[in-house]
Design a protein around this motif. Structure first.
Motif, PDB file in Angstrom:
ATOM      1  N   UNK A 186       0.831  -1.203   0.000  1.00  0.00           N
ATOM      2  CA  UNK A 186       0.000   0.000   0.000  1.00  0.00           C
ATOM      3  C   UNK A 186       0.866   1.254   0.000  1.00  0.00           C
ATOM      4  N   UNK A 187       0.412   2.273  -0.718  1.00  0.00           N
ATOM      5  CA  UNK A 187       1.047   3.587  -0.643  1.00  0.00           C
ATOM      6  C   UNK A 187       0.522   4.334   0.586  1.00  0.00           C
ATOM      7  N   UNK A 188       1.222   5.366   0.975  1.00  0.00           N
ATOM      8  CA  UNK A 188       0.791   6.112   2.150  1.00  0.00           C
ATOM      9  C   UNK A 188      -0.559   6.794   1.939  1.00  0.00           C
ATOM     10  N   UNK A 189      -0.883   7.174   0.679  1.00  0.00           N
ATOM     11  CA  UNK A 189      -2.167   7.827   0.433  1.00  0.00           C
ATOM     12  C   UNK A 189      -3.325   6.840   0.355  1.00  0.00           C
ATOM     13  N   UNK A 190      -3.041   5.566   0.585  1.00  0.00           N
ATOM     14  CA  UNK A 190      -4.099   4.556   0.636  1.00  0.00           C
ATOM     15  C   UNK A 190      -4.442   4.150   2.060  1.00  0.00           C
ATOM     16  N   UNK A 191      -3.778   4.749   3.030  1.00  0.00           N
ATOM     17  CA  UNK A 191      -3.983   4.385   4.433  1.00  0.00           C
ATOM     18  C   UNK A 191      -4.406   5.628   5.211  1.00  0.00           C
ATOM     19  N   UNK A 192      -5.492   5.510   5.961  1.00  0.00           N
ATOM     20  CA  UNK A 192      -6.014   6.629   6.747  1.00  0.00           C
ATOM     21  C   UNK A 192      -6.099   6.203   8.216  1.00  0.00           C
ATOM     22  N   UNK A 193      -5.521   7.016   9.077  1.00  0.00           N
ATOM     23  CA  UNK A 193      -5.517   6.734  10.508  1.00  0.00           C
ATOM     24  C   UNK A 193      -6.510   7.647  11.223  1.00  0.00           C
TER      25      UNK A 193
END
Length: 285
Positions: A186-193
């Motif tokens: 996953x890229x960082x823009x595909x993960x939401x915290x």
């Protein structure tokens, strides 16, 4: 000190000369020398205070109460950033796939040593519980969880990770992103915290004076524990993805919503809104 230097018996500063007149005999002549010795430190400290005050004045300004929120610079810049993201977004149309999972974050307390890989700790502070003044947690009343929701359309997918934290520590987020970049790619823009902002969750994740005021004394193994659990739950959510439908629902909750900033002077949305996802296998989230 040699005669003739400020603070010596040969010459004193004006305030030191006055000090000799009223200081009782047992201390006469000793206090002026101490004052002169500390004078460079006083000058330095005064300089730091002056520089800090000037910097504070440079960044602070009066609150603009006359401009409505739509015209505030912060809102305008945020909208511009969102518009730029939408312009570069890669959209796809197709069937929705969804998966979700959860993992327990509750640590085991009272262990002989701190071991982040197993989640066992001698003791841990509670993050955001200022009234305890850094005292360790006394036990467990409710379990802590991290939950992940994975959504995909065509070749696009995203993962939302919600955890029972006061905040999501930057160091933990970066470690999780690094692991998810390797598996499942996953890229960082595909993960939401996101965090539930609970003030009764584990602390010890921050290092430094500011972080430890909110999260308690730094416990290095806490980051190890969190950086293991969050990637794990994200991978489980992705592995469980299947055909699904997405809906929206809400219910009235006037007693559970308040404006914490201005109280009764402000307005509130009296509804509790949420997304509902139903997979073809009958599972719902």
């Amino acid at each position: 000190m040699s005669p003739g230097q400020p603070g010596s018996e040969g010459e004193v500063f004006p305030w030191e000369r006055a000090s000799r007149d009223w200081i009782p005999g047992g201390f006469r002549g000793s206090i002026p020398v101490m004052i002169s010795r500390w004078r460079p430190w006083v000058r330095g400290f005064s300089g730091l205070l002056a520089a800090g005050g000037a910097a504070l004045l440079a960044v602070l300004g009066p609150v603009d109460e006359s401009t409505p929120w739509p015209g505030q610079p912060a809102r305008i810049s945020a909208q511009a950033a969102l518009a730029a993201q939408r312009a570069s977004a890669r959209g796809e149309i197709g069937p929705l796939r969804a998966g979700w999972a959860r993992a327990r974050l509750t640590p085991t307390l009272g262990a002989p040593s701190d071991d982040g890989r197993s989640g066992r700790f001698r003791e841990l502070p509670l993050a955001g519980y200022g009234a305890r003044r850094g005292r360790p947690a006394a036990g467990v009343q409710q379990d802590l969880w991290t939950k992940a929701l994975a959504l995909g359309v065509g070749g696009q997918r995203v993962v939302l990770i919600a955890s029972d934290f006061l905040i999501v520590p930057r160091e933990v987020a970066e470690e999780v992103l690094g692991q998810l970049a390797i598996d499942p790619g996953l890229r960082s823009d595909q993960v939401y915290f996101t965090a539930t902002h609970t003030h009764g969750s584990l602390g010890g994740w921050g290092e430094g004076w500011v972080a430890e005021q909110f999260g308690g004394a730094h416990v290095p193994e806490v980051r190890v524990w969190l950086a293991l659990r969050l990637p794990e739950v994200a991978r489980q959510a992705i592995a469980g993805m299947g055909p699904a439908r997405l809906g929206f629902d809400a219910f009235a909750a006037p007693d559970g919503v308040r404006n914490r900033l201005v109280g009764e002077l402000g307005g509130v949305g009296a509804e509790f809104a949420f997304l509902r996802i139903r997979r073809e296998d009958g599972q719902e989230a």
